[in-house]
Design an enzyme around this catalytic site. Structure first.
Site, short mmCIF file in Angstrom:
data_model
loop_
_atom_site.label_atom_id
_atom_site.label_comp_id
_atom_site.label_asym_id
_atom_site.label_seq_id
_atom_site.Cartn_x
_atom_site.Cartn_y
_atom_site.Cartn_z
CD GLU A 83 -3.19 -0.53 0.25
OE1 GLU A 83 -3.08 0.55 -0.36
OE2 GLU A 83 -4.17 -1.27 0.11
CB SER A 343 -33.33 -27.83 53.58
OG SER A 343 -34.66 -28.24 53.80
#
Length: 680
Positions: A83, A343
């Site tokens: 690029e 419980s």
């Protein structure tokens, strides 16, 4: 004269060039740059830095923050070679590239190469401007020149790494590598790097999930350029071109979604959150949750919490079987749902009773129908065991014994212990009665795990934490080390569910009233796991019991956590390890706080003659009978022994004389009864 004119012309030219340069510099310096601080996706990572969940930015794009050091250098080299070869030498605009692009356009009649530098591409991406018009290109050049003056090359390159488009709503290299390859960008193959270089040039046309062929062709062109530039050799080129381009996007991580949303709400301004969860374990337990509910009805839900009780760190938190709006209300985090614990509060009550000297694991206690001022609890199976050891009462989860202990201590004592343990709770009606011992209170799964972590830690409570940062608070002692160890010893004696290993996991199950909630919470020497199952809307689940429904899931969760349990610590030196007969007299059998004012249910009583009666004295003496008590019996008349150590319950007393006499009987345990009669 001509020489003077030449000098003037040169001077004028230099002046005009300098003026143009100064004007250009002023224009560049005056350029209004777009916002350079990008909004990036919020991330939630586990304790090791692995991604758990990622969020899109405001406009729905995946744009993840990344540093230059977090990207494979081979990709950077390929990107610059393809690029912008002179990226580190130009000032934002590469004049040679622009002239070359212009000449190519003139010679070929169309644009062959764009001549844009990476800095110009960053300018375009920041402003989201096009490249098709001369005015737009000139604007990009001006912004690029301004960027080069205000940012370093590394900063400009980092902006590109975060903004480069990869098709759809993917922006930046991390979003691309996670979506296409399922990994971070630090380690890439040459083929992967080439694909990532190629896609941003035409992101929609080259999306691999739209056109594998176009993506592959573009990748191969980048690879050919890399070979020409010497970045790879012929053998590498041939090898990497055979690598298959992915044809679909991968979903972004969405692990532990409930906890991820929670930490975002706690700290909305933080960009990256690191939590205490372990990604591998979290994934295993989320899979377990899906498997569990797949075997149940469409509305049944499950939640799990795993913690290291030595540190208080949460290692896994599963709020539901699936984070979705289904019949199970999967979006609700049931680790934070207020539910009845059934419980599962019983161990705390027994531990408090041990600490207060009311009971010991070997203490005998009565399991009989009892009326507590109008409150008449029953056992779950509506059966009663009579006299039973505390150890067995807890293991069998009997209701009458634990209510007896709560009544002796007072419900306020239990609430104070919950407060000290950091358990948040809700009281129905705002008041605490004896029913809280059997689940008449609202708590969260996460808090119940914290409570059991306290027991496992030897009675010291630490708040559970789910973020790696922050101060670690000091713990508070709730139970003595001896009482906490005794609870673990009792709970480790519970039989495991059918098919589960007999590994002495200390655990307790619970079922709330109406079968609305099924619980199982257990721990070993290092970890604690809590399981809740039920329906988020609180409707009953007929036939659901904690022992049948949640306990197997608890044992499966431990199996996925580690191959074997961590041993429990040995008993503290202060632990009283004796049988019932060796206990101090007050601890051998539990007596309620009103026992001094109540008749012993098994105490001796004079069955005959009844108190206040008039009885005929026979020649052979007076026949007396005793009920209750424990043989042998001693009988007294007006305080003087008449019969000693009599094994039977009926005996003839002689030499009594006529008139009023007080008869007393004493059993083997020293309990007595008396009656006053008149003999004639």
């Amino acid at each position: 004269m001509m020489r003077g004119g030449l000098i003037f012309a040169v001077a004028a030219g230099l002046f005009l060039a300098a003026t143009a340069r100064d004007f250009g510099d002023a224009c560049i310096d005056a350029t209004d740059l777009p916002e350079l601080t990008l909004q990036t996706s919020v991330e939630v990572a586990d304790r090791n830095g692995a991604l758990l969940r990622v969020y899109t930015v405001a406009d729905g794009r995946w744009r993840l923050g990344v540093a230059l050091s977090e990207v494979d250098p081979a990709y950077i080299a390929a990107l610059l070679a393809y690029e912008d070869k002179r990226f580190y030498s130009h000032g934002g605009v590469d004049a040679r590239a622009v002239l070359r692009a212009g000449a190519q356009a003139v010679l070929n009649g169309h644009i062959v190469s764009g001549g844009s530098t990476l800095t110009m591409q960053v300018a375009r991406l920041l402003e989201e401007s096009g490249t098709g018009h001369v005015g737009g290109k000139l604007r990009q050049m001006r912004v690029a020149l301004a960027l080069e003056r205000r940012l370093t090359k590394a900063q400009i390159l980092t902006l590109y790494l975060q903004l480069a488009p990869y098709g759809g709503n993917l922006e930046g290299i991390r979003a691309a590598t996670l979506s296409y390859f399922g990994k971070e960008p630090l380690r890439l193959t040459p083929a992967e790097a080439a694909l990532l270089v190629a896609i941003p040039q035409s992101p929609e046309a080259r999306r691999p999930d739209r056109s594998v062929e176009a993506a592959t062709d573009a990748r191969d062109r980048v690879l050919a350029r890399a070979r020409r530039d010497g970045l790879i050799d012929d053998d590498q080129l041939q090898a990497v071109r055979t690598e298959v381009v992915p044809s679909a996007r991968r979903p972004f991580p969405a692990i532990a979604p409930h906890l991820a949303d929670r930490v975002l709400a706690e700290e909305p301004g933080v960009q990256r959150h690191q939590v205490t969860l372990d990604k591998t374990l979290q994934t295993k337990l989320e899979q377990l949750a899906r498997e569990v509910v797949a075997q149940q009805g469409a509305r049944l839900q499950v939640a799990l919490v795993v913690a290291d009780h030595t540190s208080g760190e949460v290692l896994a938190s599963v709020g539901s079987a699936a984070f979705q709006a289904d019949q199970r209300a999967g979006f609700i985090d049931m680790t934070l749902g207020i539910r009845s614990p059934g419980s599962t509060l019983k161990p705390l009550i027994y531990g408090l009773a041990f600490d207060q000297g009311l009971a010991h694991p070997e203490t005998l206690i009565e399991d009989r129908p009892t009326d507590f001022n109008g409150y008449r609890p029953q056992n779950f199976d509506r059966q009663y065991r009579g006299t039973i050891r505390i150890r067995e009462a807890l293991q069998q989860s009997l209701n009458i014994p634990v209510v007896l202990l709560t009544d002796a201590m007072g419900p306020a004592k239990l609430l104070a212990a919950l407060d000290k343990a950091g358990v948040k709770y809700q009281l129905p009606g705002g008041t605490a009665g004896l029913a809280i011992a059997l689940g008449g209170i609202g708590v969260r799964l996460e808090d119940m795990v914290q409570l059991y972590a306290m027991i496992a830690r030897g009675g010291v409570s630490l708040p559970l934490i789910h973020q790696m940062k922050g101060e670690r608070p000091e713990g508070q002692r709730v139970l003595t080390p001896a009482s906490a160890w005794q609870l673990g010893d009792i709970l480790a004696g519970l039989a495991p569910p059918p098919g589960a290993p007999a590994n002495r996991l200390a655990y307790k199950t619970g079922t709330s009233y109406g079968h609305r909630d099924a619980w199982a919470i257990g721990y070993d020497g290092r970890h604690v796991i809590g399981v809740w199952m039920g329906r988020p809307d609180g409707t009953p689940v007929p036939g659901a019991f904690g022992a049948d429904l949640a306990a197997p899931v608890l044992f499966q969760a431990f199996a996925r956590l580690k191959p074997s349990l961590t041993p429990q610590p040995p008993a503290p030196p202060s632990t009283l390890l004796v049988s019932n007969i060796e206990l101090p007299q007050p601890l051998r059998k539990f007596r309620s706080r009103t026992a001094a004012f109540e008749a012993d249910k098994d105490a001796p009583a004079v069955a005959f003659p009844p108190d206040g009666s008039e009885v005929e004295l026979l020649p052979e003496g007076l026949l007396v009978r005793v009920s209750g008590g424990k043989a042998p019996f001693t009988w007294l008349a007006n305080g003087a022994p008449v019969v000693v150590a009599e094994g039977g319950r009926a005996v003839m007393l002689d030499n009594l004389g006529l008139g009023f006499v007080t008869l007393s009987v004493i059993d083997a345990e020293g309990r007595s009864a008396r009656t006053k009669v008149r003999l004639r």
